[in-house]
Design a protein around this motif. Structure first.
Motif, PDB file in Angstrom:
ATOM      1  N   UNK A 159       0.840  -1.044   0.011  1.00 53.83           N
ATOM      2  CA  UNK A 159       0.041   0.073   0.099  1.00 53.83           C
ATOM      3  C   UNK A 159       0.949   1.174   0.007  1.00 53.83           C
ATOM      4  N   UNK A 160       1.955   1.187   0.493  1.00 50.12           N
ATOM      5  CA  UNK A 160       2.876   2.297   0.382  1.00 50.12           C
ATOM      6  C   UNK A 160       4.292   2.019   0.606  1.00 50.12           C
ATOM      7  N   UNK A 161       5.119   2.532  -0.522  1.00 49.89           N
ATOM      8  CA  UNK A 161       6.659   2.509  -0.374  1.00 49.89           C
ATOM      9  C   UNK A 161       7.105   3.615   0.358  1.00 49.89           C
ATOM     10  N   UNK A 162       8.082   3.630   1.309  1.00 47.60           N
ATOM     11  CA  UNK A 162       8.742   4.423   2.013  1.00 47.60           C
ATOM     12  C   UNK A 162       9.662   4.993   1.205  1.00 47.60           C
ATOM     13  N   UNK A 163       9.853   6.262   1.009  1.00 45.01           N
ATOM     14  CA  UNK A 163      10.623   7.083   0.094  1.00 45.01           C
ATOM     15  C   UNK A 163      11.838   7.473   0.786  1.00 45.01           C
ATOM     16  N   UNK A 164      12.607   6.703   1.129  1.00 43.54           N
ATOM     17  CA  UNK A 164      13.972   6.855   1.663  1.00 43.54           C
ATOM     18  C   UNK A 164      14.993   5.861   1.267  1.00 43.54           C
ATOM     19  N   UNK A 165      16.204   6.310   1.445  1.00 42.33           N
ATOM     20  CA  UNK A 165      17.302   5.354   1.181  1.00 42.33           C
ATOM     21  C   UNK A 165      17.831   4.693   2.476  1.00 42.33           C
ATOM     22  N   UNK A 166      18.006   3.383   2.454  1.00 41.47           N
ATOM     23  CA  UNK A 166      18.389   2.674   3.623  1.00 41.47           C
ATOM     24  C   UNK A 166      19.585   3.524   4.414  1.00 41.47           C
ATOM     25  N   UNK A 167      19.657   3.470   5.524  1.00 44.34           N
ATOM     26  CA  UNK A 167      20.952   4.121   6.303  1.00 44.34           C
ATOM     27  C   UNK A 167      22.092   3.324   6.059  1.00 44.34           C
ATOM     28  N   UNK A 168      22.031   2.112   6.152  1.00 46.08           N
ATOM     29  CA  UNK A 168      23.278   1.201   5.982  1.00 46.08           C
ATOM     30  C   UNK A 168      23.229   0.458   4.673  1.00 46.08           C
ATOM     31  N   UNK A 169      24.248  -0.004   4.059  1.00 48.01           N
ATOM     32  CA  UNK A 169      24.379  -0.385   2.875  1.00 48.01           C
ATOM     33  C   UNK A 169      24.657  -1.921   2.969  1.00 48.01           C
ATOM     34  N   UNK A 170      23.943  -2.399   4.274  1.00 49.83           N
ATOM     35  CA  UNK A 170      24.337  -4.082   4.416  1.00 49.83           C
ATOM     36  C   UNK A 170      23.838  -5.079   3.505  1.00 49.83           C
ATOM     37  N   UNK A 171      22.442  -4.540   3.289  1.00 46.24           N
ATOM     38  CA  UNK A 171      21.871  -5.475   2.165  1.00 46.24           C
ATOM     39  C   UNK A 171      22.004  -6.927   2.191  1.00 46.24           C
ATOM     40  N   UNK A 172      22.324  -7.478   3.360  1.00 45.24           N
ATOM     41  CA  UNK A 172      22.288  -9.133   3.675  1.00 45.24           C
ATOM     42  C   UNK A 172      21.300  -9.466   4.787  1.00 45.24           C
ATOM     43  N   UNK A 173      20.581 -10.252   4.674  1.00 45.61           N
ATOM     44  CA  UNK A 173      19.466 -10.589   5.806  1.00 45.61           C
ATOM     45  C   UNK A 173      20.354 -11.057   7.133  1.00 45.61           C
ATOM     46  N   UNK A 174      19.448 -10.778   8.173  1.00 42.62           N
ATOM     47  CA  UNK A 174      20.134 -10.781   9.566  1.00 42.62           C
ATOM     48  C   UNK A 174      20.454 -12.359   9.744  1.00 42.62           C
ATOM     49  N   UNK A 175      21.356 -12.400  10.949  1.00 43.72           N
ATOM     50  CA  UNK A 175      21.796 -13.665  11.413  1.00 43.72           C
ATOM     51  C   UNK A 175      20.545 -14.255  12.158  1.00 43.72           C
ATOM     52  N   UNK A 176      20.177 -15.491  12.133  1.00 45.22           N
ATOM     53  CA  UNK A 176      19.091 -15.820  13.039  1.00 45.22           C
ATOM     54  C   UNK A 176      19.604 -16.915  14.165  1.00 45.22           C
ATOM     55  N   UNK A 177      19.098 -16.721  15.249  1.00 42.10           N
ATOM     56  CA  UNK A 177      19.479 -17.678  16.407  1.00 42.10           C
ATOM     57  C   UNK A 177      18.273 -17.991  17.191  1.00 42.10           C
ATOM     58  N   UNK A 178      18.194 -19.492  17.491  1.00 43.06           N
ATOM     59  CA  UNK A 178      16.882 -19.703  17.995  1.00 43.06           C
ATOM     60  C   UNK A 178      17.352 -20.227  19.500  1.00 43.06           C
TER      61      UNK A 178
END
Length: 190
Positions: A159-178
């Motif tokens: 419904x809406x695309x936030x019109x901002x550039x990402x703060x960091x250029x990480x662009x990889x998914x997070x680590x996931x720990x259970x």
């Protein structure tokens, strides 16, 4: 905070409050977001991604206090992991509460990350509830590393695309720990 960021947060919160979907820059990749307490909104995310709802989604919270409101008991080790993590880290907790039922995995767990970037912290803080954060891709397709590679179906399906550039250029998914109640720590994704 500049006016543009304030305006984007205001628009995004309005959409979230009305059960809509947003596409927004997170502390990792671009994410599809919705109100994590609204089952209909969560269903829209599964439908947009063409994903079975047995595959749980990640939620973002703005701080530890918000995390504690949605998890029965946060194990002490979770705070150690968050403090020591060198990149955004999502933790899967047992016994979530107060979120949409279709967001909770079959084993009664929920993946939550305390957002590390300012925009997400402000957005969630203003919204006052956790926000779903799932990669902006159709199930089975690779996670787009940048905005330009996001599928048109995703761009037109929110419904809406936030019109901002990402703060960091990480662009990889997070680590996931259970984390299990029994104290077991298991790395799901590095």
């Amino acid at each position: 905070m500049n006016k543009n960021v304030t305006d984007e947060i205001k628009k995004a919160v309005e959409i979230l409050q009305n059960g809509g979907l947003i596409l927004y820059p997170t502390d990792t990749v671009w994410g599809i977001g919705c109100d994590a307490t609204n089952a209909e909104a969560v269903k829209k995310v599964y439908d947009l991604k063409k994903r079975q709802d047995s595959k749980a989604l990640i939620c973002l919270v703005s701080n530890d206090a918000m995390l504690e409101r949605y998890i029965e008991e946060v194990p002490d080790i979770a705070y150690d992991i968050m403090d020591l993590a060198t990149k955004p880290t999502t933790i899967i907790y047992d016994n979530p509460k107060g979120v949409a039922k279709n967001l909770i995995a079959n084993d009664n767990t929920l993946a939550i990350r305390v957002a590390s970037d300012k925009f997400c912290q402000y957005l969630i803080g203003k919204f006052k509830k956790p926000i779903v954060s799932t990669s902006a891709n159709i199930a089975g397709n690779k996670t787009p590393p940048n905005f330009e590679e996001i599928d048109k179906a995703i761009l037109t399906g929110v419904d809406y695309v936030v019109n901002l550039k990402p703060e960091n250029k990480n662009s990889v998914p997070s680590s996931i720990i259970k984390l299990g109640i029994d104290g077991l720590v298991k790395v799901i994704r590095e």
